[in-house]
Scaffold this active site. Structure first.
Site, PDB file in Angstrom:
ATOM      1  N   ASP A  22      33.696  42.092  28.503  1.00 14.03           N
ATOM      2  CA  ASP A  22      34.210  42.769  29.684  1.00 14.03           C
ATOM      3  C   ASP A  22      33.211  43.875  30.038  1.00 14.03           C
ATOM      4  O   ASP A  22      32.443  44.315  29.187  1.00 14.03           O
ATOM      5  CB  ASP A  22      35.591  43.351  29.335  1.00 14.03           C
ATOM      6  N   ASP A  76      33.777  47.058  32.602  1.00  9.79           N
ATOM      7  CA  ASP A  76      34.310  48.416  32.736  1.00  9.79           C
ATOM      8  C   ASP A  76      35.285  48.750  31.604  1.00  9.79           C
ATOM      9  O   ASP A  76      36.260  48.030  31.367  1.00  9.79           O
ATOM     10  CB  ASP A  76      35.009  48.571  34.099  1.00  9.79           C
ATOM     11  N   TYR A  88      37.078  52.152  40.550  1.00 12.89           N
ATOM     12  CA  TYR A  88      36.171  51.241  41.246  1.00 12.89           C
ATOM     13  C   TYR A  88      34.776  51.852  41.252  1.00 12.89           C
ATOM     14  O   TYR A  88      34.570  52.936  41.781  1.00 12.89           O
ATOM     15  CB  TYR A  88      36.643  51.005  42.679  1.00 12.89           C
ATOM     16  N   CYS A 140      34.322  38.089  39.120  1.00 10.28           N
ATOM     17  CA  CYS A 140      35.324  37.565  40.046  1.00 10.28           C
ATOM     18  C   CYS A 140      35.517  38.591  41.162  1.00 10.28           C
ATOM     19  O   CYS A 140      35.960  39.706  40.901  1.00 10.28           O
ATOM     20  CB  CYS A 140      36.646  37.309  39.334  1.00 10.28           C
ATOM     21  N   CYS A 197      42.433  32.519  42.602  1.00 10.76           N
ATOM     22  CA  CYS A 197      41.280  31.811  42.040  1.00 10.76           C
ATOM     23  C   CYS A 197      41.519  31.465  40.566  1.00 10.76           C
ATOM     24  O   CYS A 197      42.492  31.883  39.955  1.00 10.76           O
ATOM     25  CB  CYS A 197      40.040  32.679  42.183  1.00 10.76           C
ATOM     26  N   LYS A 253      40.361  37.209  35.518  1.00  8.54           N
ATOM     27  CA  LYS A 253      41.056  37.346  34.229  1.00  8.54           C
ATOM     28  C   LYS A 253      42.468  37.835  34.486  1.00  8.54           C
ATOM     29  O   LYS A 253      42.654  38.681  35.355  1.00  8.54           O
ATOM     30  CB  LYS A 253      40.300  38.343  33.328  1.00  8.54           C
TER      31      LYS A 253
END
Ligand SMILES: [Mg+2]
Ligand SMILES: [Zn+2]
Length: 192
Positions: A11, A13, A22, A92, A107, A111
């Site tokens: 992963d 962040d 963000y 993604c 989608c 995750k």
């Protein structure tokens, strides 16, 4: 016939860098000081290193895919400076409640779904059963569960609080303080 290799799926962040909400410009991308060392250890142990990251900020119109690609290049450059490399970088950009219409899709890559890991496995020749997923959220470990890999939760980012509240049926193979702790655990627990 080629031999498939195991991978460490990371992963981004909260795992490689501080989760600063963000991240919409490079100045906000603060790598943990041990991140590149951990990546070097994973590769020396024979794992490919592949980043898999949800970047719903794209779906929310906060930054573009070009910026996510800029961060991927930045990470690749930092890895190179540290005498190692990142073998794949998947993200993604979607969200079911996206502001930007073309990203408003349910989608297979976001995750906890395992689309990014599966795509990486196909493109890079990864043996998922000998792989491991490392992240600070249960949705990261859900990817591990879906593909039959091991899962390690790190207590950086959301991990310290997430670790206290496992969703039903979810477990981690290990809970480690941070990514370098995860590297030490992994070196100590090779797949049989
Ligand atoms: Mg995270
Ligand atoms: Zn997606």
């Amino acid at each position: 016939m080629t031999t498939k290799r195991p991978a460490v799926f990371l992963d981004r962040d909260g795992t490689i860098n501080v989760d600063a909400g963000y991240i919409d410009r490079l100045e906000r991308l603060e790598l943990y000081p041990f991140a590149i060392d951990a990546i070097r250890l994973f590769r020396r142990a024979g794992y490919l290193v592949v980043v898999i990251t949800n970047q719903a900020g794209v779906a929310q119109g906060l930054y573009g895919e070009d910026f996510v690609e800029t961060t991927a290049r930045f990470l690749a450059d930092r890895a190179k400076l540290g005498d190692t490399q990142i073998d794949g970088h998947y993200y993604c950009p979607h969200s079911p409640d996206a502001v930007v219409e073309r990203y408003r899709v349910d989608c297979e890559c976001r995750k906890p779904k395992a689309g990014m890991a599966r795509r990486a496995a196909e493109e890079l020749g990864i043996d998922l059963a000998r792989s491991v997923v490392i992240g600070d959220r249960w949705r990261d470990l859900a990817v591990a569960q879906a593909v039959g890999a091991r899962g390690i939760m790190v207590k950086t980012g959301y991990g310290a609080t997430e670790a206290l509240n496992p969703p039903p049926g979810m477990t981690a193979d290990a809970v480690c303080d941070d990514l370098i702790g995860a590297a030490v655990w992994l070196l100590d627990h090779p797949v049989a």
